[in-house]
Scaffold this motif. Structure first.
Motif, PDB file in Angstrom:
ATOM      1  N   SER A 134      13.696  -4.350  13.974  1.00  0.00           N
ATOM      2  CA  SER A 134      12.567  -4.708  13.108  1.00  0.00           C
ATOM      3  C   SER A 134      12.842  -4.314  11.659  1.00  0.00           C
ATOM      4  N   GLY A 135      13.554  -3.190  11.453  1.00  0.00           N
ATOM      5  CA  GLY A 135      13.908  -2.790  10.095  1.00  0.00           C
ATOM      6  C   GLY A 135      14.870  -3.775   9.448  1.00  0.00           C
ATOM      7  N   ALA A 136      15.851  -4.262  10.226  1.00  0.00           N
ATOM      8  CA  ALA A 136      16.793  -5.248   9.696  1.00  0.00           C
ATOM      9  C   ALA A 136      16.086  -6.557   9.358  1.00  0.00           C
ATOM     10  N   TYR A 137      15.104  -6.923  10.161  1.00  0.00           N
ATOM     11  CA  TYR A 137      14.323  -8.143   9.891  1.00  0.00           C
ATOM     12  C   TYR A 137      13.527  -8.001   8.593  1.00  0.00           C
ATOM     13  N   HIS A 138      12.915  -6.853   8.409  1.00  0.00           N
ATOM     14  CA  HIS A 138      12.152  -6.610   7.180  1.00  0.00           C
ATOM     15  C   HIS A 138      13.076  -6.644   5.958  1.00  0.00           C
ATOM     16  N   GLU A 139      14.268  -6.080   6.101  1.00  0.00           N
ATOM     17  CA  GLU A 139      15.232  -6.110   4.994  1.00  0.00           C
ATOM     18  C   GLU A 139      15.678  -7.537   4.686  1.00  0.00           C
ATOM     19  N   ALA A 140      15.858  -8.343   5.723  1.00  0.00           N
ATOM     20  CA  ALA A 140      16.245  -9.744   5.499  1.00  0.00           C
ATOM     21  C   ALA A 140      15.163 -10.494   4.733  1.00  0.00           C
ATOM     22  N   GLU A 141      13.908 -10.216   5.049  1.00  0.00           N
ATOM     23  CA  GLU A 141      12.807 -10.850   4.320  1.00  0.00           C
ATOM     24  C   GLU A 141      12.806 -10.423   2.854  1.00  0.00           C
ATOM     25  N   LEU A 198       9.514  -8.104 -13.604  1.00  0.00           N
ATOM     26  CA  LEU A 198       8.282  -7.805 -12.871  1.00  0.00           C
ATOM     27  C   LEU A 198       8.437  -8.117 -11.386  1.00  0.00           C
ATOM     28  N   CYS A 199       9.198  -9.160 -11.067  1.00  0.00           N
ATOM     29  CA  CYS A 199       9.465  -9.454  -9.662  1.00  0.00           C
ATOM     30  C   CYS A 199      10.249  -8.311  -9.017  1.00  0.00           C
ATOM     31  N   LYS A 200      11.233  -7.781  -9.727  1.00  0.00           N
ATOM     32  CA  LYS A 200      12.008  -6.644  -9.210  1.00  0.00           C
ATOM     33  C   LYS A 200      11.100  -5.435  -8.984  1.00  0.00           C
ATOM     34  N   LEU A 201      10.226  -5.200  -9.938  1.00  0.00           N
ATOM     35  CA  LEU A 201       9.301  -4.077  -9.810  1.00  0.00           C
ATOM     36  C   LEU A 201       8.422  -4.236  -8.571  1.00  0.00           C
ATOM     37  N   LEU A 202       7.828  -5.424  -8.415  1.00  0.00           N
ATOM     38  CA  LEU A 202       6.918  -5.644  -7.294  1.00  0.00           C
ATOM     39  C   LEU A 202       7.663  -5.654  -5.966  1.00  0.00           C
ATOM     40  N   LEU A 203       8.892  -6.153  -5.939  1.00  0.00           N
ATOM     41  CA  LEU A 203       9.680  -6.100  -4.709  1.00  0.00           C
ATOM     42  C   LEU A 203       9.992  -4.662  -4.306  1.00  0.00           C
ATOM     43  N   HIS A 204      10.243  -3.828  -5.306  1.00  0.00           N
ATOM     44  CA  HIS A 204      10.474  -2.410  -5.014  1.00  0.00           C
ATOM     45  C   HIS A 204       9.247  -1.803  -4.338  1.00  0.00           C
ATOM     46  N   TYR A 205       8.074  -2.101  -4.865  1.00  0.00           N
ATOM     47  CA  TYR A 205       6.862  -1.521  -4.278  1.00  0.00           C
ATOM     48  C   TYR A 205       6.486  -2.189  -2.964  1.00  0.00           C
ATOM     49  N   TYR A 206       6.892  -3.442  -2.793  1.00  0.00           N
ATOM     50  CA  TYR A 206       6.684  -4.100  -1.504  1.00  0.00           C
ATOM     51  C   TYR A 206       7.487  -3.384  -0.422  1.00  0.00           C
ATOM     52  N   GLU A 207       8.727  -3.036  -0.752  1.00  0.00           N
ATOM     53  CA  GLU A 207       9.559  -2.292   0.196  1.00  0.00           C
ATOM     54  C   GLU A 207       8.975  -0.905   0.453  1.00  0.00           C
ATOM     55  N   THR A 208       8.517  -0.259  -0.603  1.00  0.00           N
ATOM     56  CA  THR A 208       7.906   1.063  -0.448  1.00  0.00           C
ATOM     57  C   THR A 208       6.670   0.989   0.442  1.00  0.00           C
ATOM     58  N   GLY A 242       6.023  -1.177   2.683  1.00  0.00           N
ATOM     59  CA  GLY A 242       6.440  -1.429   4.055  1.00  0.00           C
ATOM     60  C   GLY A 242       6.871  -0.169   4.769  1.00  0.00           C
ATOM     61  N   LYS A 243       7.611   0.682   4.095  1.00  0.00           N
ATOM     62  CA  LYS A 243       8.063   1.938   4.699  1.00  0.00           C
ATOM     63  C   LYS A 243       6.884   2.862   5.005  1.00  0.00           C
ATOM     64  N   LEU A 244       5.840   2.761   4.197  1.00  0.00           N
ATOM     65  CA  LEU A 244       4.669   3.610   4.402  1.00  0.00           C
ATOM     66  C   LEU A 244       3.651   2.975   5.341  1.00  0.00           C
ATOM     67  N   GLY A 245       3.910   1.747   5.788  1.00  0.00           N
ATOM     68  CA  GLY A 245       2.964   1.062   6.658  1.00  0.00           C
ATOM     69  C   GLY A 245       1.706   0.608   5.943  1.00  0.00           C
ATOM     70  N   LYS A 287      -0.138  -4.456   4.660  1.00  0.00           N
ATOM     71  CA  LYS A 287      -1.354  -5.231   4.917  1.00  0.00           C
ATOM     72  C   LYS A 287      -2.543  -4.652   4.171  1.00  0.00           C
ATOM     73  N   GLN A 288      -2.618  -3.332   4.118  1.00  0.00           N
ATOM     74  CA  GLN A 288      -3.710  -2.689   3.394  1.00  0.00           C
ATOM     75  C   GLN A 288      -3.632  -3.011   1.904  1.00  0.00           C
ATOM     76  N   TRP A 289      -2.409  -3.134   1.396  1.00  0.00           N
ATOM     77  CA  TRP A 289      -2.218  -3.408  -0.043  1.00  0.00           C
ATOM     78  C   TRP A 289      -2.478  -4.877  -0.382  1.00  0.00           C
ATOM     79  N   LEU A 290      -1.830  -5.794   0.346  1.00  0.00           N
ATOM     80  CA  LEU A 290      -1.881  -7.211  -0.021  1.00  0.00           C
ATOM     81  C   LEU A 290      -2.921  -8.018   0.732  1.00  0.00           C
ATOM     82  N   GLY A 291      -3.481  -7.452   1.806  1.00  0.00           N
ATOM     83  CA  GLY A 291      -4.452  -8.201   2.578  1.00  0.00           C
ATOM     84  C   GLY A 291      -3.794  -9.364   3.291  1.00  0.00           C
ATOM     85  N   ILE A 292      -4.411 -10.551   3.185  1.00  0.00           N
ATOM     86  CA  ILE A 292      -3.890 -11.714   3.901  1.00  0.00           C
ATOM     87  C   ILE A 292      -2.775 -12.416   3.126  1.00  0.00           C
ATOM     88  N   LYS A 293      -2.526 -12.019   1.883  1.00  0.00           N
ATOM     89  CA  LYS A 293      -1.476 -12.655   1.087  1.00  0.00           C
ATOM     90  C   LYS A 293      -0.106 -12.172   1.542  1.00  0.00           C
TER      91      LYS A 293
END
Length: 543
Positions: free
Chosen positions: A283-290, A365-375, A377-380, A383-389
């Motif tokens: 599952s971690g490898a799948y998340h990294e691929a995304e 800005l995309c790099k910044l947001l991708l960094h926080y998207y990964e962060t 994800g690691k914190l679980g 979904k709480q952050w982005l909701g249905i988006k």
């Protein structure tokens, strides 16, 4: 009399086709009509027709999906596909799903007559042969279908156990190699043109991609490919080792990309996760691929994007981040929304002032947001952050904004929300950069640890980290590292009978002379004297 079911979401087309069939071949009886694949499955189950004429593009369940379900539940049924989109790929994929023929809208009477005759001949042949698919074959097919679904929903999402793996092995699907990696393959819509894509059924493109990928995997490695959604195809590769296996996976990705272009004039972008050891890490490898695939917004399509090969956040952050960026990072980690909003606005203003082109602002800005998207994800907290988006929609929206004020407002809103999620989460202390750095030091004190290495481990540049560490702990990095090393040396001298030279080596000191000097500076006595006093050796400490 053979029976037939018509499936199309346009009632006027169904009525017209029913009339043409009655006029052209009275031997056929139209026993039912359905508006989509779901209705068709129910009708076929109730009426048991010999054949189905189905449209491709329909709501809920389309024609390709219907064929897949019919093959599973009613393997003897004959299918003919009808579509208004003349494209070799659609014909090829329909035939691979077992379709007996393919007709284009508007349907010509002569063509329909030929198809009805072909279907009639096939029905007669089936009746003569009297060879229905055996129950055991149907059961095996259903098991394999269940396994495929389980692989998609289980392995990629981390919810598979050993019993499920035994089920896989029982039907000949065995993961013999110790490592895994994942690919996420997406069509570059720009390569086929918006008009062609909008007219076609997206599932046809996905099916073509899935089958091509599976063919390549079958020749090169042990791998399985699945259609994850209408826009995403996923491949799971079982590889023998980490480094060489990943090199092979990237080469396989390049082969898929090249063949896609040469065979279909379409392009795809492929994200590849890092090597994961054991099925629980898939599952971690799948998340990294995304995450790797999301970088398509930054570097463009028609590429193979390896998670490990990207400009990693650690390196990017340690080398390029400004002080404003660092303040933003700290405010988010500490869960301070007011400071996050202020820092985000300042960062957008700084980027807009310094960038030579609007694309540069969007990329950063995309790099910044991708960094926080990964962060997140690691914190679980995704979904709480982005909701249905999903993150792709967020990044597309950011790239569509041309106003500095709107960019500032949108980035502030997103990052403030993330900060609130971190603040509300029970894992906030675990994400604090200073706390994390101290734990990192405690785990790695025995080696030649540097300030930059520790700063990199928490995504801060060395200068800023050094200042922040001193502010938060009251000690410099070297002072805290030395303190931890001396504490561990004391513990070993008290609890073990190891030689002092060995203790010095195992606590990170380069040689015994250096250890003696530092130890005496910290404690006021030599290591030998300290050990003797703790052990109560009064003779050794008597002047």
């Amino acid at each position: 009399m053979p029976r037939i079911v018509i499936v199309d979401d346009e009632s006027i087309f169904r009525r017209g086709l029913r009339k043409m069939i009655a006029e052209l071949d009275p031997d056929w009886e139209v026993v039912g009509e359905a508006r989509d694949g779901y209705e068709a499955l129910q009708l076929v189950g109730d009426l048991k027709p010999e054949a189905v004429l189905t449209d491709i593009r329909m709501p809920r369940m389309n024609g390709i999906q219907l064929q897949q379900m019919l093959r599973e539940k009613f393997p003897g049924i004959l299918c003919v596909v009808i579509s208004g989109f003349d494209d070799f790929i659609y014909i090829q994929q329909s035939m691979r799903q077992g379709a007996k023929d393919y007709m284009m809208k508007p349907i010509e009477r002569e063509e329909l007559a030929k198809v009805l005759k072909l279907l009639g001949d096939n029905v007669k042949l089936q009746q003569r042969q009297s060879m229905p698919v055996s129950k055991s074959h149907r059961e095996e097919h259903q098991i394999r279908q269940h396994v495929s679904e389980h692989l998609i929903t289980g392995l990629l999402r981390g919810s598979v156990n050993e019993a499920d793996l035994e089920l896989l092995r029982s039907i000949g699907i065995d993961f013999k190699e110790p490592f895994f990696t994942c690919m996420v393959i997406k069509l570059d819509k720009s390569s086929i043109g918006s008009e062609r894509y909008n007219q076609a059924d997206p599932s046809l493109f996905q099916l073509y991609i899935q089958q091509l990928v599976q063919e390549v995997l079958g020749r090169r490695t042990n791998g399985f490919c699945f259609i994850m959604s209408e826009t995403e195809v996923v491949a799971l590769l079982n590889i023998p080792n980490g480094n060489q296996g990943m090199a092979d996976a990237i080469e396989i990705g390049e082969t898929i990309r090249r063949q896609m272009t040469s065979l279909s004039n379409m392009t795809v972008t492929i994200g590849i996760g890092s090597a994961a050891e054991g099925f629980r890490s898939i599952s971690g490898a799948y998340h990294e691929a995304e995450i790797a695939l999301l970088h398509r917004l930054i570097v463009g399509g028609d590429k193979v994007l390896s998670y490990n090969g990207l400009v990693r956040d650690e390196r990017y952050y340690s080398e390029q981040k400004s002080l404003t960026w660092e303040k933003l990072e700290l405010a988010i980690n500490e869960g301070k929304p007011g400071q996050v909003a202020e820092a985000a606005q300042a960062l957008v203003s700084e980027l807009c002032s310094q960038a030579l082109a609007p694309e540069t602002v969007h990329q950063q800005l995309c790099k910044l947001l991708l960094h926080y998207y990964e962060t997140a994800g690691k914190l679980g907290l995704t979904k709480q952050w982005l909701g249905i988006k999903d993150m792709k929609a967020v990044l597309f929206h950011i790239c569509s904004i041309s106003s500095r004020e709107e960019l500032s407002e949108e980035c502030s809103r997103l990052l403030v929300r993330l900060s609130e999620c971190i603040n509300e989460s029970a894992v906030q202390p675990e994400h604090d950069p200073i706390e994390k750095s101290i734990r990192y030091i405690e785990q790695h004190y025995a080696k030649a640890l540097t300030l930059k290495e520790v700063a990199d481990s928490v995504y801060l540049n060395a200068a800023y980290f050094s200042t922040l560490f001193k502010q938060r702990t009251g000690k410099s990095f070297i002072e805290r590292l030395t303190e931890i090393r001396i504490q561990e040396a004391k513990r070993r001298m008290v609890q073990t009978d190891h030689k002092i030279a060995a203790i010095a080596e195992h606590t990170g000191f380069t040689n015994i002379r250096h250890f003696n000097r530092v130890f005496k500076n910290e404690t006021g006595m030599s290591p030998k004297l300290y050990r003797d006093r703790v052990h109560g050796n009064t003779e050794a400490v008597r002047p």
